[in-house]
Write a protein that holds these residues in place. Sequence first.
Motif, PDB file in Angstrom:
ATOM      1  N   ARG A  52       0.599  -5.157  -5.592  1.00 20.96           N
ATOM      2  CA  ARG A  52       0.533  -6.380  -4.767  1.00 20.96           C
ATOM      3  C   ARG A  52       0.874  -7.523  -5.552  1.00 20.96           C
ATOM      4  O   ARG A  52       1.752  -8.457  -4.967  1.00 20.96           O
ATOM      5  CB  ARG A  52      -0.891  -6.471  -4.131  1.00 20.96           C
ATOM      6  CG  ARG A  52      -1.069  -5.741  -2.911  1.00 20.96           C
ATOM      7  CD  ARG A  52      -2.706  -5.856  -2.692  1.00 20.96           C
ATOM      8  NE  ARG A  52      -2.831  -7.136  -2.383  1.00 20.96           N
ATOM      9  CZ  ARG A  52      -3.377  -7.777  -1.409  1.00 20.96           C
ATOM     10  NH1 ARG A  52      -3.014  -7.273  -0.015  1.00 20.96           N
ATOM     11  NH2 ARG A  52      -3.618  -9.113  -1.185  1.00 20.96           N
ATOM     12  N   ALA A 110       2.519   1.702  -3.559  1.00 23.46           N
ATOM     13  CA  ALA A 110       1.659   2.162  -4.345  1.00 23.46           C
ATOM     14  C   ALA A 110       1.425   3.807  -4.278  1.00 23.46           C
ATOM     15  O   ALA A 110       1.177   4.484  -5.063  1.00 23.46           O
ATOM     16  CB  ALA A 110       0.083   1.482  -4.309  1.00 23.46           C
ATOM     17  N   ALA A 115       1.095  -1.118  -0.280  1.00 20.83           N
ATOM     18  CA  ALA A 115      -0.077  -0.099  -0.114  1.00 20.83           C
ATOM     19  C   ALA A 115       0.901   1.351   0.080  1.00 20.83           C
ATOM     20  O   ALA A 115       0.594   2.220  -0.713  1.00 20.83           O
ATOM     21  CB  ALA A 115      -0.921   0.087   1.250  1.00 20.83           C
ATOM     22  N   HIS A 166      -2.756   0.065  -5.998  1.00 23.80           N
ATOM     23  CA  HIS A 166      -2.392  -1.129  -5.235  1.00 23.80           C
ATOM     24  C   HIS A 166      -2.432  -2.384  -5.505  1.00 23.80           C
ATOM     25  O   HIS A 166      -1.597  -3.195  -5.185  1.00 23.80           O
ATOM     26  CB  HIS A 166      -3.174  -0.843  -3.843  1.00 23.80           C
ATOM     27  CG  HIS A 166      -3.016  -1.605  -2.697  1.00 23.80           C
ATOM     28  ND1 HIS A 166      -4.106  -2.617  -2.274  1.00 23.80           N
ATOM     29  CD2 HIS A 166      -1.918  -1.627  -1.641  1.00 23.80           C
ATOM     30  CE1 HIS A 166      -3.545  -3.118  -1.166  1.00 23.80           C
ATOM     31  NE2 HIS A 166      -2.239  -2.597  -1.070  1.00 23.80           N
TER      32      HIS A 166
END
Length: 82
Positions: free
Chosen positions: A39, A28, A25, A35
């Motif tokens: 991931r 990002a 997070a 996000h």
Amino acid sequence: MTPVDRDILERLENGDEDELVLSPALIAVNTDWGHQTIREHVSILREHGLIEYHNKERGIYRLSELGREYLTGDLHADDLEE
């Protein structure tokens, strides 16, 4: 290796000796990528040994030695292919 992968590695490297430890997070927020994209790429980078857990329970990552080698040009992306 994609532009997203490179951005993740460079963000963790932080451009100096003060490397960062970040969650997907936070990566990002500090890049132009979403996000979910971060991931997905973090998982791939971890599988290839370019990043590693700093704190697995909290999902925080750091650059690995292999990741540092890639960023300095001592390791080529072709060497990571299985």
